[in-house]
Design a protein around this motif. Structure first.
Motif, PDB file in Angstrom:
ATOM      1  N   ALA A  18       0.822  -1.218   0.000  1.00 33.13           N
ATOM      2  CA  ALA A  18       0.000   0.000   0.000  1.00 33.13           C
ATOM      3  C   ALA A  18       0.854   1.265   0.000  1.00 33.13           C
ATOM      4  O   ALA A  18       0.355   2.352   0.302  1.00 33.13           O
ATOM      5  N   TRP A  19       2.133   1.145  -0.351  1.00 30.00           N
ATOM      6  CA  TRP A  19       3.062   2.268  -0.251  1.00 30.00           C
ATOM      7  C   TRP A  19       2.597   3.481  -1.047  1.00 30.00           C
ATOM      8  O   TRP A  19       2.637   4.620  -0.555  1.00 30.00           O
ATOM      9  N   ASP A  20       2.160   3.293  -2.266  1.00 31.88           N
ATOM     10  CA  ASP A  20       1.776   4.427  -3.109  1.00 31.88           C
ATOM     11  C   ASP A  20       0.635   5.229  -2.497  1.00 31.88           C
ATOM     12  O   ASP A  20       0.609   6.466  -2.580  1.00 31.88           O
ATOM     13  N   LYS A  21      -0.313   4.531  -1.879  1.00 36.01           N
ATOM     14  CA  LYS A  21      -1.436   5.231  -1.255  1.00 36.01           C
ATOM     15  C   LYS A  21      -0.988   5.982  -0.005  1.00 36.01           C
ATOM     16  O   LYS A  21      -1.484   7.068   0.292  1.00 36.01           O
ATOM     17  N   ILE A  22      -0.048   5.411   0.723  1.00 34.37           N
ATOM     18  CA  ILE A  22       0.417   6.034   1.968  1.00 34.37           C
ATOM     19  C   ILE A  22       1.284   7.247   1.673  1.00 34.37           C
ATOM     20  O   ILE A  22       1.085   8.330   2.227  1.00 34.37           O
ATOM     21  N   CYS A  23       2.262   7.076   0.789  1.00 41.07           N
ATOM     22  CA  CYS A  23       3.218   8.156   0.523  1.00 41.07           C
ATOM     23  C   CYS A  23       2.638   9.215  -0.396  1.00 41.07           C
ATOM     24  O   CYS A  23       2.772  10.403  -0.143  1.00 41.07           O
ATOM     25  N   GLY A  24       1.969   8.787  -1.453  1.00 44.67           N
ATOM     26  CA  GLY A  24       1.452   9.748  -2.417  1.00 44.67           C
ATOM     27  C   GLY A  24       2.586  10.405  -3.192  1.00 44.67           C
ATOM     28  O   GLY A  24       3.690   9.885  -3.291  1.00 44.67           O
ATOM     29  N   SER A  26      -0.143  14.963   0.973  1.00 41.44           N
ATOM     30  CA  SER A  26      -1.500  14.488   1.218  1.00 41.44           C
ATOM     31  C   SER A  26      -1.539  13.761   2.554  1.00 41.44           C
ATOM     32  O   SER A  26      -0.500  13.398   3.116  1.00 41.44           O
ATOM     33  N   ALA A  58      -2.659  10.593   5.016  1.00 43.47           N
ATOM     34  CA  ALA A  58      -2.959   9.161   5.049  1.00 43.47           C
ATOM     35  C   ALA A  58      -3.058   8.731   6.502  1.00 43.47           C
ATOM     36  O   ALA A  58      -2.234   9.125   7.339  1.00 43.47           O
ATOM     37  N   LYS A  89       0.813  12.068   7.865  1.00 46.04           N
ATOM     38  CA  LYS A  89       0.954  10.620   7.781  1.00 46.04           C
ATOM     39  C   LYS A  89       0.773  10.090   9.203  1.00 46.04           C
ATOM     40  O   LYS A  89       1.703  10.141  10.021  1.00 46.04           O
ATOM     41  N   ASN A 107      -7.533   8.905   2.992  1.00 43.08           N
ATOM     42  CA  ASN A 107      -6.694   7.768   2.567  1.00 43.08           C
ATOM     43  C   ASN A 107      -6.446   6.810   3.729  1.00 43.08           C
ATOM     44  O   ASN A 107      -5.300   6.497   4.076  1.00 43.08           O
ATOM     45  N   ILE A 138      -6.213   3.419   5.844  1.00 46.34           N
ATOM     46  CA  ILE A 138      -5.912   1.991   5.722  1.00 46.34           C
ATOM     47  C   ILE A 138      -6.207   1.361   7.077  1.00 46.34           C
ATOM     48  O   ILE A 138      -5.501   1.616   8.060  1.00 46.34           O
TER      49      ILE A 138
END
Length: 498
Positions: free
Chosen positions: A40-46, A52, A54, A361, A389, A391
């Motif tokens: 899920a890295w892309d969603k967390i880091c953006g 953004s 998360a 984050k 975002n 998780i």
């Protein structure tokens, strides 16, 4: 046989599973941080250039600290490649100093942490974040920073010179209220910052100058005329009172203002007299209509946040990211889920989490995610978690854990063109599907590393140096798994270390 023998036979220079904490894991920092990511890295880091928010919930050992380090690394790389579009990072991961000061303010004699935490508000988080950001910024301006990536976050002299007078005043205001460095006296550090910024404040001394000049003139005239005996009459003292009146009034107002700030900024320990001395360094016009963190509200803090972002933009930081981690570690929290909820829930405010140019984050323990289902509609309306975002669980599949293990093995082969894989450690009776299924029971990287390390110990203890066995058989794998499953069960029940 020794573990090192086994590893060297398979082409490894060190044990890839000996460390369990990313914070102190050199293998992760040198190799895996740039190549091994959670699915899920892309969603967390953006996109680092567009900060953004998360919200991530994960159990202990699932990689939250690793994510924090990786986010910082990604932003550092972005900053090096985009010197005019950098991102300022605030790591909000040490709550102890803030919670200690907060408890002393709200419940100094109570033995119940719940009593103190029940009074924690959003503006307390904002004060802590402003303090971390301001302290780091002042350190950088005064060249006292010890960042490991100076090229990514350093303040350039030409940028500093381009600050307008109002921005310099804003930075000095932020330093007055939120700078928590105590290596030197606050007034000394503030004046060093003022001189570095070349911010003139001669007018701030006119009341003191008026009183001193009037005193010298009065005593000079009386001494020249031989009339010092007039000091026994009331009129000379009335003259001195009028001359010193503006200074006395100013000092009284500043003392009252400083007391209110000390009372309301509950996460910092402001020395009253030192804060008054710092505020006395401002000209009166520079304090008019400016926000002051002296009330139970977040409005003033939002203004200070905007001032901080304005200063950072001129210094080349167009965005800002706040990373929250290690929520369960403060001694006032001590892993208690209800206390973690009381600490973090005020931060779930959509206005705050979606503040322009600011990304959060939030790397939170999974234990507090269970409270989400018990909240009322007002909480969801205020937090708008559907836009953050979120998780719900930082899960790792058996396949992802298998890939993670192989990445760490590869990192220990010193750049071999044909690195071994975890499956190569086992004899032919153990298939890849069986190994993946076994690893899936570990759930998170920390348990994976512990299990594989114990498996190595178990295998090597069965053989001597003179009669080594380079493959782990199925019986050893299943025996180690049975033992570790018992450990996991005890850990889940809170009766073991895992």
């Amino acid at each position: 046989m020794r573990i090192q023998q086994f590893l060297e036979h398979h082409g490894l220079s060190q044990n890839p599973f000996s460390q369990e904490d990313a914070q102190s894991d050199p293998l992760f920092k040198r190799f895996c941080a740039q190549a091994t990511f959670h699915p899920a890295w892309d969603k967390i880091c953006g996109n680092p250039g567009e900060p953004s928010t998360a919200v991530v919930f994960g159990e202990k050992g699932s990689g939250k600290t690793a994510l924090r380090l990786q986010v910082v690394d990604q932003i550092s790389e972005h900053n090096v490649g985009h010197p005019n579009d950098r991102v300022f990072v605030v790591e909000y991961d040490d709550f102890n100093p803030f919670l200690d000061n907060f408890r002393q303010h709200v419940a100094p004699h109570s033995s119940r942490p719940e009593r103190a935490l029940s009074q924690w508000k959003l503006w307390d988080h904002m004060d802590a974040i402003l303090s971390l950001a301001t302290t780091r910024l002042v350190d950088d301006v005064l060249e006292e920073s010890h960042t490991s990536k100076p090229g990514a976050f350093e303040i350039h002299a030409d940028r500093l010179a381009s600050l307008s007078r109002s921005q310099k005043r804003d930075l000095l205001l932020l330093a007055a209220f939120f700078d928590k460095a105590r290596s030197t006296h606050p007034a000394t550090r503030w004046n060093a910052l003022r001189r570095k910024l070349r911010f003139a404040n001669f007018v701030s001394w006119w009341e003191l100058g008026l009183g001193a000049l009037a005193t010298l003139v009065l005593f000079g005239v009386l001494a020249q005329n031989g009339s010092l005996n007039q000091l026994g009459r009331p009129w000379p003292w009335l003259v001195l009172l009028v001359a010193w009146g503006p200074w006395l009034i100013k000092q009284t107002k500043l003392l009252w203002l400083a007391w209110r700030v000390c009372r309301q900024v509950r996460v910092l320990n402001h020395p009253l007299i030192a804060l008054k001395q710092v505020l006395a360094g401002f000209e009166s016009k520079d304090l008019v209509a400016q926000p002051v963190p002296a009330k139970d509200r977040s409005d003033d803090r939002y203004e200070f946040l905007s001032k901080l972002q304005s200063v950072l933009r001129t210094l080349g930081f167009t965005g800002m990211v706040v990373i929250v981690d290690r929520v369960d570690e403060p001694h006032l929290i001590n892993g208690n889920a209800e206390r973690m909820r009381d600490l973090m829930w005020p931060m779930f405010d959509n206005k705050f989490l979606k503040h322009s140019g600011l990304g959060f984050k939030l790397l939170l323990p999974v234990e507090i995610s269970h409270f989400l289902s018990r909240e009322n509609p007002e909480f969801y309306e205020r937090s708008r978690l559907d836009k953050q975002n979120m998780i719900r669980s930082l899960e790792w599949t058996g396949e992802s854990l298998y890939d993670l293990a192989n990445d760490r093995i590869k990192a220990c082969t010193n750049g071999s063109t044909n690195p071994p894989k975890l499956l190569d450690w086992f004899d032919s009776s153990v298939t890849e599907a069986e190994l993946v299924s076994t690893l899936s029971q570990m759930r998170v990287p920390r348990h994976l590393f512990k299990f594989l390390h114990q498996l190595l110990v178990e295998h090597c203890n069965r053989f001597t140096d003179g009669n080594p066995q380079w493959k782990i058989d199925r019986s050893t794998l299943h025996a180690a798994l049975a033992v570790y499953r018992q450990n996991l069960k005890a850990y889940d029940l809170g009766m073991g270390p895992g």
